[in-house]
Design an enzyme around this catalytic site. Structure first.
Site, PDB file in Angstrom:
ATOM      1  N   ASP A 217     -41.804 -31.747  23.562  1.00 53.97           N
ATOM      2  CA  ASP A 217     -42.489 -30.702  24.337  1.00 53.97           C
ATOM      3  C   ASP A 217     -43.397 -31.344  25.376  1.00 53.97           C
ATOM      4  O   ASP A 217     -44.620 -31.349  25.248  1.00 53.97           O
ATOM      5  CB  ASP A 217     -43.280 -29.792  23.385  1.00 53.97           C
ATOM      6  CG  ASP A 217     -42.361 -28.968  22.496  1.00 53.97           C
ATOM      7  OD1 ASP A 217     -41.257 -28.601  22.961  1.00 53.97           O
ATOM      8  OD2 ASP A 217     -42.724 -28.694  21.348  1.00 53.97           O
TER       9      ASP A 217
ATOM     10  N   LYS B  20     -35.276 -32.863  20.363  1.00 56.74           N
ATOM     11  CA  LYS B  20     -35.203 -31.435  20.722  1.00 56.74           C
ATOM     12  C   LYS B  20     -35.698 -31.220  22.154  1.00 56.74           C
ATOM     13  O   LYS B  20     -36.832 -31.552  22.485  1.00 56.74           O
ATOM     14  CB  LYS B  20     -36.041 -30.599  19.755  1.00 56.74           C
ATOM     15  CG  LYS B  20     -36.010 -29.105  20.094  1.00 56.74           C
ATOM     16  CD  LYS B  20     -36.645 -28.279  18.992  1.00 56.74           C
ATOM     17  CE  LYS B  20     -38.070 -27.891  19.254  1.00 56.74           C
ATOM     18  NZ  LYS B  20     -38.300 -26.977  20.366  1.00 56.74           N
TER      19      LYS B  20
ATOM     20  N   ASP C 228     -32.660 -26.442  22.524  1.00 56.94           N
ATOM     21  CA  ASP C 228     -33.371 -25.281  21.955  1.00 56.94           C
ATOM     22  C   ASP C 228     -33.625 -24.249  23.068  1.00 56.94           C
ATOM     23  O   ASP C 228     -34.743 -24.112  23.544  1.00 56.94           O
ATOM     24  CB  ASP C 228     -34.684 -25.795  21.333  1.00 56.94           C
ATOM     25  CG  ASP C 228     -35.521 -24.699  20.696  1.00 56.94           C
ATOM     26  OD1 ASP C 228     -34.969 -23.633  20.372  1.00 56.94           O
ATOM     27  OD2 ASP C 228     -36.732 -24.926  20.518  1.00 56.94           O
ATOM     28  N   LEU C 229     -32.562 -23.557  23.468  1.00 56.50           N
ATOM     29  CA  LEU C 229     -32.682 -22.604  24.586  1.00 56.50           C
ATOM     30  C   LEU C 229     -32.842 -21.170  24.100  1.00 56.50           C
ATOM     31  O   LEU C 229     -33.153 -20.278  24.885  1.00 56.50           O
ATOM     32  CB  LEU C 229     -31.447 -22.711  25.505  1.00 56.50           C
ATOM     33  CG  LEU C 229     -31.225 -24.079  26.142  1.00 56.50           C
ATOM     34  CD1 LEU C 229     -29.980 -24.049  27.041  1.00 56.50           C
ATOM     35  CD2 LEU C 229     -32.436 -24.526  26.950  1.00 56.50           C
TER      36      LEU C 229
ATOM     37  N   HIS D 123     -30.314 -15.275  24.620  1.00 53.93           N
ATOM     38  CA  HIS D 123     -30.348 -13.864  24.191  1.00 53.93           C
ATOM     39  C   HIS D 123     -30.006 -13.008  25.404  1.00 53.93           C
ATOM     40  O   HIS D 123     -30.837 -12.817  26.291  1.00 53.93           O
ATOM     41  CB  HIS D 123     -31.761 -13.541  23.677  1.00 53.93           C
ATOM     42  CG  HIS D 123     -31.901 -12.172  23.079  1.00 53.93           C
ATOM     43  ND1 HIS D 123     -33.016 -11.781  22.391  1.00 53.93           N
ATOM     44  CD2 HIS D 123     -31.066 -11.100  23.053  1.00 53.93           C
ATOM     45  CE1 HIS D 123     -32.881 -10.532  21.968  1.00 53.93           C
ATOM     46  NE2 HIS D 123     -31.700 -10.097  22.373  1.00 53.93           N
ATOM     47  N   ASP D 124     -28.770 -12.505  25.471  1.00 60.94           N
ATOM     48  CA  ASP D 124     -28.340 -11.700  26.623  1.00 60.94           C
ATOM     49  C   ASP D 124     -27.085 -10.928  26.207  1.00 60.94           C
ATOM     50  O   ASP D 124     -26.741 -10.928  25.024  1.00 60.94           O
ATOM     51  CB  ASP D 124     -28.067 -12.647  27.823  1.00 60.94           C
ATOM     52  CG  ASP D 124     -28.298 -11.953  29.163  1.00 60.94           C
ATOM     53  OD1 ASP D 124     -27.800 -10.817  29.341  1.00 60.94           O
ATOM     54  OD2 ASP D 124     -28.965 -12.543  30.030  1.00 60.94           O
TER      55      ASP D 124
ATOM     56  N   PRO E  46     -23.160 -10.330  25.486  1.00 66.91           N
ATOM     57  CA  PRO E  46     -22.241 -11.354  24.954  1.00 66.91           C
ATOM     58  C   PRO E  46     -21.583 -12.213  26.038  1.00 66.91           C
ATOM     59  O   PRO E  46     -21.513 -13.442  25.907  1.00 66.91           O
ATOM     60  CB  PRO E  46     -21.209 -10.524  24.182  1.00 66.91           C
ATOM     61  CG  PRO E  46     -21.970  -9.312  23.729  1.00 66.91           C
ATOM     62  CD  PRO E  46     -22.943  -9.004  24.842  1.00 66.91           C
TER      63      PRO E  46
ATOM     64  N   THR F 155     -22.549 -13.016  29.052  1.00 66.20           N
ATOM     65  CA  THR F 155     -23.480 -13.946  29.706  1.00 66.20           C
ATOM     66  C   THR F 155     -23.823 -15.107  28.787  1.00 66.20           C
ATOM     67  O   THR F 155     -23.880 -16.265  29.218  1.00 66.20           O
ATOM     68  CB  THR F 155     -24.752 -13.184  30.154  1.00 66.20           C
ATOM     69  OG1 THR F 155     -24.338 -12.130  31.012  1.00 66.20           O
ATOM     70  CG2 THR F 155     -25.722 -14.087  30.880  1.00 66.20           C
TER      71      THR F 155
ATOM     72  N   THR G 136     -41.489 -17.419  14.121  1.00 64.31           N
ATOM     73  CA  THR G 136     -42.611 -17.546  13.177  1.00 64.31           C
ATOM     74  C   THR G 136     -43.923 -17.070  13.800  1.00 64.31           C
ATOM     75  O   THR G 136     -44.916 -16.901  13.115  1.00 64.31           O
ATOM     76  CB  THR G 136     -42.760 -18.996  12.674  1.00 64.31           C
ATOM     77  OG1 THR G 136     -42.681 -19.862  13.803  1.00 64.31           O
ATOM     78  CG2 THR G 136     -41.694 -19.347  11.681  1.00 64.31           C
TER      79      THR G 136
ATOM     80  N   ARG H 225     -45.851 -29.983   8.875  1.00 63.86           N
ATOM     81  CA  ARG H 225     -47.015 -30.858   9.036  1.00 63.86           C
ATOM     82  C   ARG H 225     -47.076 -31.826   7.862  1.00 63.86           C
ATOM     83  O   ARG H 225     -47.110 -31.384   6.706  1.00 63.86           O
ATOM     84  CB  ARG H 225     -48.320 -30.052   9.093  1.00 63.86           C
ATOM     85  CG  ARG H 225     -48.489 -29.232  10.373  1.00 63.86           C
ATOM     86  CD  ARG H 225     -48.712 -30.145  11.572  1.00 63.86           C
ATOM     87  NE  ARG H 225     -48.809 -29.434  12.838  1.00 63.86           N
ATOM     88  CZ  ARG H 225     -47.788 -29.106  13.633  1.00 63.86           C
ATOM     89  NH1 ARG H 225     -46.568 -29.420  13.290  1.00 63.86           N
ATOM     90  NH2 ARG H 225     -47.993 -28.493  14.788  1.00 63.86           N
TER      91      ARG H 225
ATOM     92  N   ARG I  33     -46.026 -32.157  17.707  1.00 65.50           N
ATOM     93  CA  ARG I  33     -47.285 -32.856  17.983  1.00 65.50           C
ATOM     94  C   ARG I  33     -47.711 -33.917  16.973  1.00 65.50           C
ATOM     95  O   ARG I  33     -48.277 -34.941  17.396  1.00 65.50           O
ATOM     96  CB  ARG I  33     -48.386 -31.819  18.221  1.00 65.50           C
ATOM     97  CG  ARG I  33     -48.150 -31.079  19.532  1.00 65.50           C
ATOM     98  CD  ARG I  33     -48.881 -29.776  19.597  1.00 65.50           C
ATOM     99  NE  ARG I  33     -48.282 -28.801  18.681  1.00 65.50           N
ATOM    100  CZ  ARG I  33     -48.707 -27.544  18.535  1.00 65.50           C
ATOM    101  NH1 ARG I  33     -49.747 -27.123  19.234  1.00 65.50           N
ATOM    102  NH2 ARG I  33     -48.095 -26.731  17.697  1.00 65.50           N
TER     103      ARG I  33
HETATM  104  O1  C5P Z   1     -45.849 -29.424  17.709  1.00 63.03           O
HETATM  105  P1  C5P Z   1     -45.104 -28.633  16.672  1.00 63.03           P
HETATM  106  O2  C5P Z   1     -44.652 -29.462  15.496  1.00 63.03           O
HETATM  107  O3  C5P Z   1     -45.854 -27.380  16.255  1.00 63.03           O
HETATM  108  O4  C5P Z   1     -43.769 -28.176  17.435  1.00 63.03           O
HETATM  109  C1  C5P Z   1     -42.839 -27.344  16.829  1.00 63.03           C
HETATM  110  C2  C5P Z   1     -41.684 -27.100  17.749  1.00 63.03           C
HETATM  111  O5  C5P Z   1     -40.832 -26.155  17.109  1.00 63.03           O
HETATM  112  C3  C5P Z   1     -42.059 -26.507  19.101  1.00 63.03           C
HETATM  113  O6  C5P Z   1     -41.106 -26.995  20.053  1.00 63.03           O
HETATM  114  C4  C5P Z   1     -41.893 -25.021  18.894  1.00 63.03           C
HETATM  115  O7  C5P Z   1     -41.557 -24.345  20.075  1.00 63.03           O
HETATM  116  C5  C5P Z   1     -40.716 -24.991  17.927  1.00 63.03           C
HETATM  117  N1  C5P Z   1     -40.622 -23.776  17.125  1.00 63.03           N
HETATM  118  C6  C5P Z   1     -41.629 -23.354  16.253  1.00 63.03           C
HETATM  119  N2  C5P Z   1     -41.471 -22.213  15.530  1.00 63.03           N
HETATM  120  C7  C5P Z   1     -40.359 -21.496  15.663  1.00 63.03           C
HETATM  121  C8  C5P Z   1     -39.336 -21.901  16.512  1.00 63.03           C
HETATM  122  C9  C5P Z   1     -39.512 -23.064  17.238  1.00 63.03           C
HETATM  123  O8  C5P Z   1     -42.654 -24.024  16.128  1.00 63.03           O
HETATM  124  N3  C5P Z   1     -40.193 -20.432  14.918  1.00 63.03           N
END
Ligand code: C5P
Length: 241
Positions: free
Chosen positions: A15, A37, A63-64, A67-68, A70, A72, A125, A186, A216
């Site tokens: 990211d 990713k 990770d795109l 959502h559109d 079918p 497209t 989430t 984490r 992160r």
């Molecule tokens: O930095 P961190 O570990 O929180 O990054 C989590 C990654 O997973 C980010 O790229 C975030 O957009 C992605 N993500 C998420 N929860 C989701 C779907 C994707 O944290 N439900």
């Protein structure tokens, strides 16, 4: 799915806003993470070329969250499948027909030698019960996520992106071959940042996740490769390897 090593399971979220930062990070993490990713921020800033540039370090999860309608989604997916990412995703809330269009496209790609697997995002989430109620989606987020995982399976998707707290239930309902990728991870002692319900790498693996996504805690560590390797050790401990 063949048995996976801790390295295969570790997905790092690149990211960052620019190709140079992404390539430097991918280079420094080479051999310490299994999948890179590329999310919307990086893809929108740099386009498909960033995928070509980092694939030499590790396979890519694109990770795109498409959502559109079918047609497209099918056409967008065909365009990016030339990159042959390891994983790509769509939103399950796009519905059965959209998911079927995507899975037919992936299956045709695999029949011609491609490796890409299709995952569906169930409930983000970031959405809680109140957000689902505003959209008239029935039940708690975990119930809605399970319904969508079963629909994704019916549509021919290879798996889902879900909270690690939903992995065990999703694994039980969708079977051993269904692929589960879980963000919100984490390591013990790490800051949670804006993630609310976090799970450790070993807990995620024990509850049935195939891949864990970590951003992160690795990318902002003083030594990203050392942070990644510490996570690999933690997972190896969990698997008794
Ligand atoms: O930095 P961190 O570990 O929180 O990054 C989590 C990654 O997973 C980010 O790229 C975030 O957009 C992605 N993500 C998420 N929860 C989701 C779907 C994707 O944290 N439900």
């Amino acid at each position: 799915m063949k048995s996976m090593s801790p390295l295969d399971r570790l997905v790092v979220a690149l990211d960052v806003p620019s190709a140079n930062e992404a390539v430097a990070l991918a280079d420094s993490l080479s051999g310490a993470v299994g999948v890179l990713k590329v999310g919307l921020e990086l893809f929108c800033a740099e386009g498909p070329d960033i995928v070509r540039r980092i694939q030499k370090y590790a396979p890519v999860f694109l990770d795109l969250k498409l959502h559109d309608i079918p047609t497209t989604v099918k056409r967008a997916m065909s365009a990016v499948l030339d990159l042959d990412p390891l994983l790509i995703n769509i939103h399950a809330l796009g519905g059965l027909d959209m998911m079927k269009a995507a899975s037919e496209t992936i299956k045709a790609h695999r029949q011609s030698g491609g490796r890409t697997r299709l995952l569906a995002v169930t409930i983000l989430t970031s959405m809680d019960s109140a957000a689902l109620e505003q959209l008239n989606i029935a039940g708690e987020p975990s119930e809605a996520a399970l319904r969508l995982a079963l629909l994704a399976k019916r549509a021919g998707c290879d798996g889902v992106v879900c909270s690690a707290r939903e992995s065990a239930m999703t694994r039980a309902e969708c079977g051993d071959d269904f692929l589960l990728l879980t963000p919100g991870i984490r390591p013990l002692g790490a800051e949670t940042q804006d993630q609310v319900r976090v799970v450790t790498p070993s807990e995620a693996v024990k509850s049935g996740s195939n891949w864990i996504v970590v951003g992160r805690p690795i990318t902002r560590a003083p030594d990203p490769a050392a942070a990644a390797k510490a996570i690999l050790s933690e997972m190896a401990g969990a698997e008794g390897t």
